[in-house]
Design a protein around this motif. Sequence first.
Motif, PDB file in Angstrom:
ATOM      1  N   ARG A 142       0.819  -1.209   0.000  1.00 50.00           N
ATOM      2  CA  ARG A 142       0.000   0.000   0.000  1.00 50.00           C
ATOM      3  C   ARG A 142       0.854   1.261   0.000  1.00 50.00           C
ATOM      4  NH1 ARG A 142      -3.129  -0.635   5.369  1.00 50.00           N
ATOM      5  NH2 ARG A 142      -1.018  -1.257   5.940  1.00 50.00           N
ATOM      6  N   ALA A 143       0.563   2.148  -0.935  1.00 55.91           N
ATOM      7  CA  ALA A 143       1.211   3.461  -0.904  1.00 55.91           C
ATOM      8  C   ALA A 143       0.703   4.241   0.304  1.00 55.91           C
ATOM      9  CB  ALA A 143       0.918   4.221  -2.193  1.00 55.91           C
ATOM     10  N   GLU A 144      -0.544   3.950   0.687  1.00 58.23           N
ATOM     11  CA  GLU A 144      -1.187   4.649   1.794  1.00 58.23           C
ATOM     12  C   GLU A 144      -0.958   3.949   3.134  1.00 58.23           C
ATOM     13  OE1 GLU A 144      -4.179   1.622   0.256  1.00 58.23           O
ATOM     14  OE2 GLU A 144      -2.592   2.842  -0.581  1.00 58.23           O
ATOM     15  N   ALA A 145       0.054   3.101   3.218  1.00 58.03           N
ATOM     16  CA  ALA A 145       0.306   2.329   4.437  1.00 58.03           C
ATOM     17  C   ALA A 145       0.633   3.238   5.615  1.00 58.03           C
ATOM     18  CB  ALA A 145       1.460   1.360   4.213  1.00 58.03           C
ATOM     19  N   PRO A 146       0.183   2.839   6.789  1.00 63.60           N
ATOM     20  CA  PRO A 146       0.505   3.622   7.984  1.00 63.60           C
ATOM     21  C   PRO A 146       2.007   3.587   8.260  1.00 63.60           C
ATOM     22  CG  PRO A 146      -0.587   1.553   8.576  1.00 63.60           C
ATOM     23  CD  PRO A 146      -0.622   1.662   7.078  1.00 63.60           C
ATOM     24  N   LYS A 147       2.490   4.642   8.878  1.00 65.08           N
ATOM     25  CA  LYS A 147       3.925   4.774   9.125  1.00 65.08           C
ATOM     26  C   LYS A 147       4.352   4.225  10.492  1.00 65.08           C
ATOM     27  CE  LYS A 147       4.693   7.193   5.348  1.00 65.08           C
ATOM     28  NZ  LYS A 147       4.272   6.436   4.221  1.00 65.08           N
ATOM     29  N   GLU A 148       3.392   3.835  11.337  1.00 67.99           N
ATOM     30  CA  GLU A 148       3.769   3.393  12.678  1.00 67.99           C
ATOM     31  C   GLU A 148       4.545   2.074  12.645  1.00 67.99           C
ATOM     32  OE1 GLU A 148      -0.455   1.588  12.289  1.00 67.99           O
ATOM     33  OE2 GLU A 148       0.301   3.591  12.000  1.00 67.99           O
ATOM     34  N   GLU A 149       5.208   1.808  13.730  1.00 70.76           N
ATOM     35  CA  GLU A 149       5.993   0.582  13.859  1.00 70.76           C
ATOM     36  C   GLU A 149       5.075  -0.629  13.815  1.00 70.76           C
ATOM     37  OE1 GLU A 149       9.413   0.070  14.161  1.00 70.76           O
ATOM     38  OE2 GLU A 149       9.404   2.146  13.493  1.00 70.76           O
ATOM     39  N   SER A 150       5.598  -1.724  13.315  1.00 68.63           N
ATOM     40  CA  SER A 150       4.842  -2.974  13.245  1.00 68.63           C
ATOM     41  C   SER A 150       5.495  -3.994  14.161  1.00 68.63           C
ATOM     42  CB  SER A 150       4.861  -3.489  11.805  1.00 68.63           C
ATOM     43  OG  SER A 150       4.365  -4.803  11.754  1.00 68.63           O
ATOM     44  N   ILE A 204       3.025   0.415  -3.991  1.00 70.47           N
ATOM     45  CA  ILE A 204       2.533   0.511  -5.367  1.00 70.47           C
ATOM     46  C   ILE A 204       1.311   1.428  -5.290  1.00 70.47           C
ATOM     47  CG2 ILE A 204       1.488  -0.711  -7.310  1.00 70.47           C
ATOM     48  CD1 ILE A 204       2.957  -3.253  -6.292  1.00 70.47           C
ATOM     49  N   VAL A 205       1.266   2.442  -6.131  1.00 73.59           N
ATOM     50  CA  VAL A 205       0.144   3.373  -6.112  1.00 73.59           C
ATOM     51  C   VAL A 205      -0.994   2.782  -6.936  1.00 73.59           C
ATOM     52  CG1 VAL A 205      -0.633   5.697  -6.675  1.00 73.59           C
ATOM     53  CG2 VAL A 205       1.688   5.339  -5.834  1.00 73.59           C
ATOM     54  N   ASP A 206      -2.157   2.643  -6.297  1.00 70.14           N
ATOM     55  CA  ASP A 206      -3.332   2.116  -6.995  1.00 70.14           C
ATOM     56  C   ASP A 206      -3.855   3.169  -7.973  1.00 70.14           C
ATOM     57  OD1 ASP A 206      -5.058   0.072  -7.493  1.00 70.14           O
ATOM     58  OD2 ASP A 206      -6.210   0.270  -5.644  1.00 70.14           O
ATOM     59  N   ASP A 207      -4.365   2.721  -9.098  1.00 72.44           N
ATOM     60  CA  ASP A 207      -4.979   3.602 -10.109  1.00 72.44           C
ATOM     61  C   ASP A 207      -4.016   4.641 -10.670  1.00 72.44           C
ATOM     62  OD1 ASP A 207      -7.512   2.363 -10.037  1.00 72.44           O
ATOM     63  OD2 ASP A 207      -7.998   3.471  -8.211  1.00 72.44           O
ATOM     64  N   ALA A 208      -2.764   4.293 -10.795  1.00 73.04           N
ATOM     65  CA  ALA A 208      -1.789   5.203 -11.396  1.00 73.04           C
ATOM     66  C   ALA A 208      -1.148   4.513 -12.594  1.00 73.04           C
ATOM     67  CB  ALA A 208      -0.725   5.599 -10.389  1.00 73.04           C
ATOM     68  N   ASP A 209      -0.765   5.293 -13.570  1.00 73.45           N
ATOM     69  CA  ASP A 209      -0.093   4.745 -14.742  1.00 73.45           C
ATOM     70  C   ASP A 209       1.395   4.542 -14.455  1.00 73.45           C
ATOM     71  OD1 ASP A 209      -2.383   4.762 -16.295  1.00 73.45           O
ATOM     72  OD2 ASP A 209      -2.044   6.808 -16.999  1.00 73.45           O
ATOM     73  N   GLN A 210       2.009   3.716 -15.282  1.00 75.79           N
ATOM     74  CA  GLN A 210       3.462   3.515 -15.251  1.00 75.79           C
ATOM     75  C   GLN A 210       3.981   3.128 -13.857  1.00 75.79           C
ATOM     76  OE1 GLN A 210       5.408   3.514 -18.083  1.00 75.79           O
ATOM     77  NE2 GLN A 210       3.480   3.682 -19.163  1.00 75.79           N
ATOM     78  N   GLN A 211       3.477   2.028 -13.368  1.00 74.87           N
ATOM     79  CA  GLN A 211       3.913   1.519 -12.071  1.00 74.87           C
ATOM     80  C   GLN A 211       4.998   0.458 -12.226  1.00 74.87           C
ATOM     81  OE1 GLN A 211       2.948   2.275  -8.776  1.00 74.87           O
ATOM     82  NE2 GLN A 211       2.312   4.091  -9.863  1.00 74.87           N
ATOM     83  N   ASP A 212       5.641   0.411 -13.380  1.00 75.76           N
ATOM     84  CA  ASP A 212       6.596  -0.658 -13.689  1.00 75.76           C
ATOM     85  C   ASP A 212       7.675  -0.812 -12.614  1.00 75.76           C
ATOM     86  OD1 ASP A 212       5.091  -0.021 -15.949  1.00 75.76           O
ATOM     87  OD2 ASP A 212       6.689  -0.565 -17.332  1.00 75.76           O
ATOM     88  N   VAL A 213       8.293   0.291 -12.217  1.00 76.35           N
ATOM     89  CA  VAL A 213       9.403   0.219 -11.271  1.00 76.35           C
ATOM     90  C   VAL A 213       8.932  -0.295  -9.918  1.00 76.35           C
ATOM     91  CG1 VAL A 213      11.133   1.573 -10.023  1.00 76.35           C
ATOM     92  CG2 VAL A 213      10.768   1.965 -12.460  1.00 76.35           C
TER      93      VAL A 213
END
Length: 142
Positions: free
Chosen positions: A38-46, A55-64
């Motif tokens: 998730r690009a929108e993943a929380p930043k807290e410790e796991s 990976i950004v959902d609904d975005a073009d050119q996600q190859d890298v």
Amino acid sequence: MTTKNYHELLKDRIYIGGADDIHDVMKNEKVDVAYDLRAEAPKEESPYNRVHSPIVDDADQQDVSVKKSIDHVVNGYNEGKNVYFHCQGGSNRTGTVAIGTLLALGKAKTIEEAEGIAKTARPKINVKPEMKETLKRIYPNV
């Protein structure tokens, strides 16, 4: 009996699902590392060995970013680790990385075959057209 919302992509080695399944998979399986797509993943410790591989959902050119996530999973698998990877719901980004992982490991010869294997493992997988185009660019010879 508990219902598992995550699934095995490769028996006893690679698990896939959604963000809400992380606690169950880590409790029930011997997972060494979890990749959060998730690009929108929380930043807290796991409390787990969690690697953010966005990976950004609904975005073009996600190859890298897609290739990097596939490489993470394949490298972990090749190092003998048990791996879990997930996005938010476990259908588009997770499905994309599942297909790429199957291709990279030689478990499928085409994107369509890999998608079939992934959907058999996790029926809710639904890879969007732009992600399929990304896979075609990453794996032009399949």
